[in-house]
Write a protein that holds these residues in place. Structure first.
Motif, PDB file in Angstrom:
ATOM      1  N   GLU A 109     -70.535 -36.474 152.783  1.00 32.62           N
ATOM      2  CA  GLU A 109     -69.845 -37.376 151.855  1.00 32.62           C
ATOM      3  C   GLU A 109     -68.399 -37.644 152.262  1.00 32.62           C
ATOM      4  OE1 GLU A 109     -71.750 -36.945 147.524  1.00 32.62           O
ATOM      5  OE2 GLU A 109     -70.393 -35.303 148.051  1.00 32.62           O
ATOM      6  N   LEU A 123     -63.951 -39.897 143.567  1.00 30.21           N
ATOM      7  CA  LEU A 123     -64.979 -40.781 144.104  1.00 30.21           C
ATOM      8  C   LEU A 123     -65.691 -40.062 145.234  1.00 30.21           C
ATOM      9  CD1 LEU A 123     -62.216 -42.847 143.653  1.00 30.21           C
ATOM     10  CD2 LEU A 123     -64.159 -44.391 143.777  1.00 30.21           C
ATOM     11  N   ARG A 124     -67.008 -40.244 145.297  1.00 33.92           N
ATOM     12  CA  ARG A 124     -67.827 -39.665 146.366  1.00 33.92           C
ATOM     13  C   ARG A 124     -68.796 -40.731 146.844  1.00 33.92           C
ATOM     14  NH1 ARG A 124     -68.122 -34.459 147.439  1.00 33.92           N
ATOM     15  NH2 ARG A 124     -66.738 -33.083 146.322  1.00 33.92           N
ATOM     16  N   ALA A 125     -68.981 -40.810 148.158  1.00 31.32           N
ATOM     17  CA  ALA A 125     -69.889 -41.817 148.711  1.00 31.32           C
ATOM     18  C   ALA A 125     -70.572 -41.275 149.958  1.00 31.32           C
ATOM     19  CB  ALA A 125     -69.129 -43.096 149.043  1.00 31.32           C
ATOM     20  N   GLU A 147     -71.070 -46.206 139.076  1.00 36.37           N
ATOM     21  CA  GLU A 147     -71.713 -45.997 140.368  1.00 36.37           C
ATOM     22  C   GLU A 147     -71.984 -47.348 141.002  1.00 36.37           C
ATOM     23  OE1 GLU A 147     -75.361 -43.800 139.794  1.00 36.37           O
ATOM     24  OE2 GLU A 147     -75.671 -44.773 137.882  1.00 36.37           O
ATOM     25  N   LEU A 152     -64.672 -48.302 144.485  1.00 36.95           N
ATOM     26  CA  LEU A 152     -66.014 -48.001 144.992  1.00 36.95           C
ATOM     27  C   LEU A 152     -66.302 -48.750 146.298  1.00 36.95           C
ATOM     28  CD1 LEU A 152     -67.703 -48.030 141.515  1.00 36.95           C
ATOM     29  CD2 LEU A 152     -67.678 -46.050 143.058  1.00 36.95           C
ATOM     30  N   GLU A 167     -74.145 -45.360 148.843  1.00 38.92           N
ATOM     31  CA  GLU A 167     -74.030 -45.090 147.410  1.00 38.92           C
ATOM     32  C   GLU A 167     -72.668 -44.480 147.138  1.00 38.92           C
ATOM     33  OE1 GLU A 167     -77.945 -43.313 146.098  1.00 38.92           O
ATOM     34  OE2 GLU A 167     -77.240 -41.714 147.421  1.00 38.92           O
ATOM     35  N   ALA A 168     -72.061 -44.913 146.045  1.00 37.92           N
ATOM     36  CA  ALA A 168     -70.756 -44.385 145.652  1.00 37.92           C
ATOM     37  C   ALA A 168     -70.766 -44.079 144.160  1.00 37.92           C
ATOM     38  CB  ALA A 168     -69.663 -45.395 145.980  1.00 37.92           C
ATOM     39  N   ARG A 169     -70.054 -43.013 143.815  1.00 33.34           N
ATOM     40  CA  ARG A 169     -69.958 -42.591 142.415  1.00 33.34           C
ATOM     41  C   ARG A 169     -68.506 -42.327 142.054  1.00 33.34           C
ATOM     42  NH1 ARG A 169     -73.053 -40.466 145.497  1.00 33.34           N
ATOM     43  NH2 ARG A 169     -72.053 -38.439 145.671  1.00 33.34           N
ATOM     44  N   ILE A 190     -64.255 -47.017 149.202  1.00 36.96           N
ATOM     45  CA  ILE A 190     -64.793 -45.748 149.709  1.00 36.96           C
ATOM     46  C   ILE A 190     -66.067 -45.978 150.524  1.00 36.96           C
ATOM     47  CG2 ILE A 190     -66.162 -45.014 147.706  1.00 36.96           C
ATOM     48  CD1 ILE A 190     -65.030 -42.147 148.270  1.00 36.96           C
ATOM     49  N   CYS A 191     -66.846 -46.984 150.151  1.00 35.99           N
ATOM     50  CA  CYS A 191     -68.037 -47.310 150.950  1.00 35.99           C
ATOM     51  C   CYS A 191     -67.634 -47.743 152.359  1.00 35.99           C
ATOM     52  CB  CYS A 191     -68.865 -48.398 150.269  1.00 35.99           C
ATOM     53  SG  CYS A 191     -69.730 -47.818 148.787  1.00 35.99           S
TER      54      CYS A 191
END
Length: 165
Positions: A37, A102-104, A130, A64, A117-119, A67-68
């Motif tokens: 991630e 944020l995590r992707a 998301e 989002l 996918e990003a959250r 980060i993607c």
């Protein structure tokens, strides 16, 4: 986690709304690598509200989408463009929150089309928003010639993104 080095940070004319450190109007995101991630910790501010004390949905989409892009930069070592983004808003976000996380990560890869996918989580760890980004990646030569991209590396030392905020 290791902090990702911004490959354009000293480039003249670089003024990305999402990640340029010197864009006064921008959101100035920074990124970290945590296994598969990419992670970012971001502090919401009142100037980014849509409604009173509520983070604007467009700003959430910017975070989002950005980060993607950094997943592509770091994990695939190239650049490209978002061709589609599906966003699901689950819970409103307060502009008074101490920080957002944020995590992707890559969900699927088919040649040069990548699903990322990003959250977006509030400081309590609740999933708020998301997104699924369909990313069209460039061949390395095009990334270098047109976007001045050579590589996306990490700092040698471990880092704590919350300590920097």
């Amino acid at each position: 986690m290791k902090k990702i080095i911004n490959p354009w940070k000293d480039m003249e004319g670089y003024n990305c709304f999402g990640c340029a450190p010197n864009n006064q109007a921008g959101v100035k995101m920074e990124f970290y690598e945590d296994g598969d991630e990419i992670v970012s910790v971001w502090k919401p501010r009142p100037e980014y509200q849509g409604w009173i004390d509520t983070l604007h949905g467009g700003i959430q989409s910017v975070l989002l989408d950005e980060i993607c892009a950094w997943v592509i930069l770091r994990k695939l070592q190239t650049t490209g463009v978002t061709s589609k983004m599906e966003t699901r808003y689950r819970k409103s976000i307060s502009t008074n929150d101490s920080h957002l996380v944020l995590r992707a990560s890559i969900r699927e890869q088919k040649r040069n089309i990548i699903l990322v996918e990003a959250r977006l989580y509030n400081s309590a760890g609740e999933l708020c928003t998301e997104a699924l980004c369909t990313y069209f990646t460039f061949p390395r030569q095009k990334a270098e010639e047109e976007m001045y991209f050579r590589s996306c590396e990490v700092e040698a030392e471990e880092a704590d993104p919350l300590a920097d905020k």
